[in-house]
Scaffold this active site. Structure first.
Site, PDB file in Angstrom:
ATOM      1  N   LEU A 112      -3.807 -31.322  -9.669  1.00 54.15           N
ATOM      2  CA  LEU A 112      -5.021 -31.517  -8.862  1.00 54.15           C
ATOM      3  C   LEU A 112      -4.670 -32.578  -7.816  1.00 54.15           C
ATOM      4  O   LEU A 112      -4.863 -33.762  -8.042  1.00 54.15           O
ATOM      5  CB  LEU A 112      -6.175 -31.997  -9.736  1.00 54.15           C
ATOM      6  CG  LEU A 112      -7.092 -30.935 -10.321  1.00 54.15           C
ATOM      7  CD1 LEU A 112      -8.213 -31.579 -11.118  1.00 54.15           C
ATOM      8  CD2 LEU A 112      -7.690 -30.040  -9.227  1.00 54.15           C
ATOM      9  N   HIS A 113      -4.135 -32.129  -6.693  1.00 57.72           N
ATOM     10  CA  HIS A 113      -3.547 -33.060  -5.717  1.00 57.72           C
ATOM     11  C   HIS A 113      -4.587 -34.020  -5.109  1.00 57.72           C
ATOM     12  O   HIS A 113      -4.489 -35.234  -5.237  1.00 57.72           O
ATOM     13  CB  HIS A 113      -2.899 -32.278  -4.563  1.00 57.72           C
ATOM     14  CG  HIS A 113      -1.902 -31.259  -4.983  1.00 57.72           C
ATOM     15  ND1 HIS A 113      -0.634 -31.593  -5.417  1.00 57.72           N
ATOM     16  CD2 HIS A 113      -1.971 -29.911  -5.032  1.00 57.72           C
ATOM     17  CE1 HIS A 113       0.032 -30.487  -5.706  1.00 57.72           C
ATOM     18  NE2 HIS A 113      -0.757 -29.451  -5.472  1.00 57.72           N
ATOM     19  N   ASP A 114      -5.560 -33.443  -4.401  1.00 58.80           N
ATOM     20  CA  ASP A 114      -6.402 -34.244  -3.515  1.00 58.80           C
ATOM     21  C   ASP A 114      -7.338 -35.238  -4.206  1.00 58.80           C
ATOM     22  O   ASP A 114      -7.601 -36.313  -3.648  1.00 58.80           O
ATOM     23  CB  ASP A 114      -7.198 -33.324  -2.579  1.00 58.80           C
ATOM     24  CG  ASP A 114      -6.280 -32.553  -1.639  1.00 58.80           C
ATOM     25  OD1 ASP A 114      -5.162 -33.031  -1.378  1.00 58.80           O
ATOM     26  OD2 ASP A 114      -6.673 -31.478  -1.169  1.00 58.80           O
TER      27      ASP A 114
END
Length: 315
Positions: free
Chosen positions: A244-246
């Site tokens: 879950l990058h952002d």
């Protein structure tokens, strides 16, 4: 909203993980005051990112957040999108209604400039979650804003993980490396959430079920978005879940102690066909180049998901 709430602009190209980052910010008004959301072309074209940002605001019940459309292409390059990850809408997964809240008339770049000039210097943090085109255009159009930016906290780049869209480059930087070069050279304090961190915050079955089990429209949407885009990463990396990058950007604003990194020099490769978009991060201090960014390297994944779950449940 308390006086301590940090004023931010979220610059974004939603994207399921962008959507979760927006939700985390909107669920945390004591910590974060979202002055506006600026859309940029990236994961999908601009018309969709501007639409998706409003879909997410409406899902969160925050129709009062102004959303602005920005650059529809990189500074000099042809746009590269990522429908292969995010689906043709950018938000594939749950069936969500089209937004009814309006897009603002002002261009996103002008909103960024106007806001930084209006607010006291050092009080507005920029949170870019996609290609850095809007931020670079604002800096080029109004160089005076650089000294007024409190902080730029961005998701992009990689060092130990190297690349995801090419062997050498992370998607957000690769899409507009010239914009990234401008931003990293602007002199504002920068904190980077690279793949090195985001690949340590994986969606496991238990973590996704925690969203689903909330029994709320928001919890369900987050679980279904995650179900959709994790299929791609699980297959690609043979990993138990997807990064879950952002949301790491927003989580750092709320609980910086979840992350560890180093203040180092980061340069952006723009010329080489082989390594274009690479974030050349001097992690080991082998050059005498001046440090210009805090480059994160580690995250407390359990603490990160605990924060995410607790806040998303508020919506």
């Amino acid at each position: 909203m308390t006086n301590a709430a940090r004023k931010i602009i979220i610059d974004t190209d939603p994207g399921q993980d962008d959507a979760v980052a927006i939700l985390l910010a909107l669920a945390s008004p004591d910590d974060i005051d979202v002055l506006g959301i600026t859309a940029v072309a990236g994961n999908v074209p601009l018309a969709l990112t501007a639409k998706n940002a409003r879909i997410v605001c409406e899902l969160a019940g925050k129709r009062n957040v102004p959303v602005f459309a920005g650059a529809d292409r990189p500074l000099i390059r042809t746009l590269r999108t990522a429908e292969h990850v995010h689906g043709d809408s950018g938000l594939n997964g749950p069936a969500l209604p089209d937004p009814t809240m309006p897009l603002q008339d002002m261009h996103a770049v002008d909103f960024i400039i106007h806001t930084l000039r209006r607010e006291a210097p050092g009080t507005v943090t920029l949170c870019p979650l996609g290609p850095l085109t809007n931020i670079a255009l604002a800096l080029e159009k109004a160089p005076d804003i650089a000294a007024r930016i409190a902080h730029i906290v961005l998701m992009g780049g990689a060092y130990f993980e190297v690349g995801n869209i090419t062997p050498a480059a992370e998607f957000n930087i690769y899409v507009d490396p010239e914009a990234a070069r401008t931003v990293f050279a602007c002199g504002a304090p920068i904190t980077v959430m690279p793949l090195d961190v985001t690949h340590k915050a994986l969606t496991t079955r238990t973590r996704v079920d925690a969203f689903r089990d909330m029994g709320t429209p928001v919890g369900r949407a987050v679980a279904e978005w995650t179900d959709f885009f994790e299929r791609f990463d699980k297959q690609k990396y043979a990993s138990p879940g997807a990064p879950l990058h952002d949301p790491c950007v927003i989580a750092w604003l709320i609980k910086p102690e979840l992350f560890k990194g180093r203040h180092i020099n980061v340069e952006i490769e723009c010329e080489s066909d082989l390594t274009r978009g690479m974030t050349v991060a001097d992690w080991w201090g082998v050059t005498d180049r001046t440090p210009n960014a805090t480059f994160m390297g580690d995250v407390d994944a359990d603490g990160f998901f605990a924060l995410l779950t607790e806040r998303i449940a508020r919506l």
